[in-house]
Enzyme design. Structure first.
Site, mmCIF file in Angstrom:
data_model
loop_
_atom_site.group_PDB
_atom_site.id
_atom_site.type_symbol
_atom_site.label_atom_id
_atom_site.label_comp_id
_atom_site.label_asym_id
_atom_site.label_seq_id
_atom_site.Cartn_x
_atom_site.Cartn_y
_atom_site.Cartn_z
ATOM 1 C CG HIS A 83 -1.382 5.417 -0.122
ATOM 2 N ND1 HIS A 83 -2.187 6.067 0.785
ATOM 3 C CD2 HIS A 83 -2.144 4.406 -0.624
ATOM 4 C CE1 HIS A 83 -3.375 5.469 0.842
ATOM 5 N NE2 HIS A 83 -3.371 4.457 -0.001
ATOM 6 C CG ASP A 84 6.267 7.186 -3.258
ATOM 7 O OD1 ASP A 84 6.188 8.420 -3.036
ATOM 8 O OD2 ASP A 84 7.267 6.657 -3.775
ATOM 9 N NE ARG A 139 -3.885 2.038 2.302
ATOM 10 C CZ ARG A 139 -4.171 2.834 3.337
ATOM 11 N NH1 ARG A 139 -3.534 2.666 4.481
ATOM 12 N NH2 ARG A 139 -5.076 3.771 3.214
ATOM 13 C CG HIS A 199 -8.197 -3.665 -1.053
ATOM 14 N ND1 HIS A 199 -9.207 -2.759 -1.240
ATOM 15 C CD2 HIS A 199 -7.082 -2.915 -0.820
ATOM 16 C CE1 HIS A 199 -8.728 -1.519 -1.146
ATOM 17 N NE2 HIS A 199 -7.437 -1.586 -0.897
ATOM 18 C CB THR A 251 -6.863 -16.140 2.468
ATOM 19 O OG1 THR A 251 -7.207 -15.458 1.238
ATOM 20 C CG2 THR A 251 -7.399 -17.547 2.424
ATOM 21 C CG ASN A 259 -0.996 9.080 2.878
ATOM 22 O OD1 ASN A 259 -1.495 8.098 2.314
ATOM 23 N ND2 ASN A 259 -0.345 10.027 2.231
ATOM 24 C CD GLU A 302 3.159 13.051 -1.036
ATOM 25 O OE1 GLU A 302 2.998 11.817 -1.147
ATOM 26 O OE2 GLU A 302 3.814 13.727 -1.836
HETATM 27 C C1 HEM Z 1 -9.282 1.368 -5.779
HETATM 28 C C2 HEM Z 1 -9.101 2.330 -4.911
HETATM 29 C C3 HEM Z 1 -8.641 2.076 -3.497
HETATM 30 C C4 HEM Z 1 -9.246 2.535 -2.367
HETATM 31 C C5 HEM Z 1 -10.491 3.410 -2.285
HETATM 32 C C6 HEM Z 1 -8.486 2.015 -1.251
HETATM 33 C C7 HEM Z 1 -8.774 2.268 0.077
HETATM 34 C C8 HEM Z 1 -8.195 1.623 1.147
HETATM 35 C C9 HEM Z 1 -8.566 1.794 2.535
HETATM 36 C C10 HEM Z 1 -9.645 2.741 3.049
HETATM 37 C C11 HEM Z 1 -7.794 0.957 3.280
HETATM 38 C C12 HEM Z 1 -7.823 0.801 4.797
HETATM 39 C C13 HEM Z 1 -6.967 1.897 5.426
HETATM 40 C C14 HEM Z 1 -7.097 1.963 6.940
HETATM 41 O O1 HEM Z 1 -8.018 1.411 7.504
HETATM 42 O O2 HEM Z 1 -6.239 2.602 7.591
HETATM 43 C C15 HEM Z 1 -6.922 0.253 2.362
HETATM 44 C C16 HEM Z 1 -6.008 -0.706 2.739
HETATM 45 C C17 HEM Z 1 -5.132 -1.312 1.857
HETATM 46 N N1 HEM Z 1 -4.964 -0.993 0.524
HETATM 47 FE FE1 HEM Z 1 -6.228 0.101 -0.593
HETATM 48 N N2 HEM Z 1 -7.448 1.261 -1.726
HETATM 49 C C18 HEM Z 1 -7.493 1.285 -3.093
HETATM 50 C C19 HEM Z 1 -6.583 0.692 -3.954
HETATM 51 C C20 HEM Z 1 -5.443 0.031 -3.556
HETATM 52 C C21 HEM Z 1 -4.355 -0.333 -4.403
HETATM 53 C C22 HEM Z 1 -4.268 0.007 -5.897
HETATM 54 C C23 HEM Z 1 -3.440 -0.993 -3.641
HETATM 55 C C24 HEM Z 1 -2.105 -1.565 -4.021
HETATM 56 C C25 HEM Z 1 -1.746 -1.896 -5.242
HETATM 57 C C26 HEM Z 1 -3.983 -1.057 -2.299
HETATM 58 C C27 HEM Z 1 -3.423 -1.727 -1.248
HETATM 59 C C28 HEM Z 1 -3.962 -1.783 0.024
HETATM 60 C C29 HEM Z 1 -3.494 -2.693 1.054
HETATM 61 C C30 HEM Z 1 -2.462 -3.785 0.865
HETATM 62 C C31 HEM Z 1 -4.215 -2.376 2.212
HETATM 63 C C32 HEM Z 1 -4.046 -3.015 3.605
HETATM 64 C C33 HEM Z 1 -2.878 -2.292 4.290
HETATM 65 C C34 HEM Z 1 -2.558 -2.744 5.697
HETATM 66 O O3 HEM Z 1 -3.145 -3.691 6.225
HETATM 67 O O4 HEM Z 1 -1.672 -2.092 6.310
HETATM 68 N N3 HEM Z 1 -5.183 -0.382 -2.282
HETATM 69 N N4 HEM Z 1 -7.176 0.679 1.083
#
Ligand code: HEM
Length: 318
Positions: free
Chosen positions: A70-71, A66, A205, A240, A106, A100
């Site tokens: 975000h970078d 992630r 996700h 999973t 973030n 950022e």
């Molecule tokens: C499609 C649009 C996307 C939205 C709206 C979105 C939104 C979010 C949100 C709200 C969270 C939870 C953050 C928190 O609770 O603090 C999250 C977690 C995460 N996102 Fe996304 N995301 C998107 C796309 C992506 C993309 C493109 C990637 C990587 C290629 C990604 C990788 C992740 C990962 C791996 C997590 C879990 C991180 C952790 O457990 O520390 N996301 N995302």
């Protein structure tokens, strides 16, 4: 009048092309081999991540994936603040500078900064002043994915580090979990990423967690009342959560997506067929995910004499 409009259109097109260029011509897999032939960069990254994940912190693989997203996503058009995959997210705020890290998507959410610091320390000990923080973030995302059971790929290197960051760009460019499918497609389209890229990248996700405040749908792991304990964590993939697989798409086909933006990919719209395909064909998902990660890693890198190689990923060099 018609030719004035045509002129204005071609100017806008040129501006857009310059603005969102993926100028990756100078990136290469062997970028550091002449500047530091003895450096085993991938080995250093891999060792730090393996030790982190085997110490009971498997979530860190997801967090680093992630961090890279975000970078790369916040991106400006002004050449002096051209942001893409440039480690801008790693810069700490100072008395006179807001970066950022405190932008809404973030703050109290993005993790992994200390792991990047550890990798950077080890890399600097081997070859001072050579390897960028931006490349370390790209490699950590790749290894985080792989160590959780996902695919691997070759990362082209040679990104340089920004000397600035943009709080406002991070707020405006990173997608919001309340977004509709049309908004998500537009947000990724603005970065040169098409619908397939968007749906495949969202498969990230399949690992990691969200705070309950973002969970709109399946709220079983969350307190019943919204607003109570909003920072409690729920797994993004109900099946999973620390394995990078295609189960996330199976969740979506059963309407068990956690974020509104996740379920938007399978809700009677244009991505339904692709979600169905990925849910039953993990090889197709992995192939498209890898292609899209490589594309995302090529968003406006700083190369050549632009930017710098930060000595400490958190601060711009003096
Ligand atoms: C499609 C649009 C996307 C939205 C709206 C979105 C939104 C979010 C949100 C709200 C969270 C939870 C953050 C928190 O609770 O603090 C999250 C977690 C995460 N996102 Fe996304 N995301 C998107 C796309 C992506 C993309 C493109 C990637 C990587 C290629 C990604 C990788 C992740 C990962 C791996 C997590 C879990 C991180 C952790 O457990 O520390 N996301 N995302």
């Amino acid at each position: 009048m018609a030719s004035a409009n045509a002129g204005r259109s071609s100017f806008l097109l040129l501006a857009l092309l310059l603005c969102f260029s993926t100028a990756h011509g100078q990136l290469s897999e062997t970028f550091y081999s002449s500047a530091c032939p003895s450096l085993n960069l991938t080995g250093i990254v891999n060792r730090v991540l393996r030790s982190e994940l085997s110490n009971g912190n498997q979530r860190m693989g997801a967090s680093l994936l992630r961090l890279f997203f975000h970078d790369c996503f916040p991106q400006g058009c002004d050449a002096s603040v051209l942001l893409g995959c440039d480690a801008s997210i790693l810069l700490d705020d100072t008395g006179s500078f807001t970066g950022e890290k405190t932008a809404f998507p973030n703050v109290n959410s993005v993790r992994g900064y200390e792991v990047i610091d550890q990798i950077k320390t080890n890399v600097e000990a081997a070859c001072p002043g050579i390897v960028s923080c931006a490349d370390i973030v790209a490699l950590a995302a790749r290894d985080g994915t792989f160590l959780l059971g996902g695919p691997t790929w070759n990362v082209s290197l040679g990104r340089r580090d920004s000397t600035t960051a943009s709080w406002s760009q991070a707020n405006s460019d990173l997608p919001n979990p309340a977004s509709s499918l049309a908004t998500l497609l537009a947000a990724f389209g603005n970065k040169g990423l098409n619908a397939t890229d968007m749906t495949a990248l969202s498969g990230a996700h399949t690992v990691g967690f969200t705070q309950c405040q973002f969970a709109k749908l399946r709220r079983s792991n969350c307190p019943r009342t919204k607003g109570v304990n909003d920072t409690v964590l729920a797994p993004l993939d109900v099946q999973t959560q620390v394995t990078f697989d295609n189960a996330y798409y199976g969740d979506l086909t059963k309407y068990k997506g956690l974020l509104h933006s996740d379920q938007e990919l399978y809700n009677g719209g244009s991505q339904d067929a692709l979600v169905k395909k990925y849910s039953s064909n993990s090889a197709a998902f992995f192939a498209d995910f890898v292609a899209a990660m490589i594309k995302m890693g090529n968003i406006s890198p700083l190369t050549g004499a632009d930017g710098q190689i930060r000595a400490n990923c958190r601060v711009v060099n003096n």
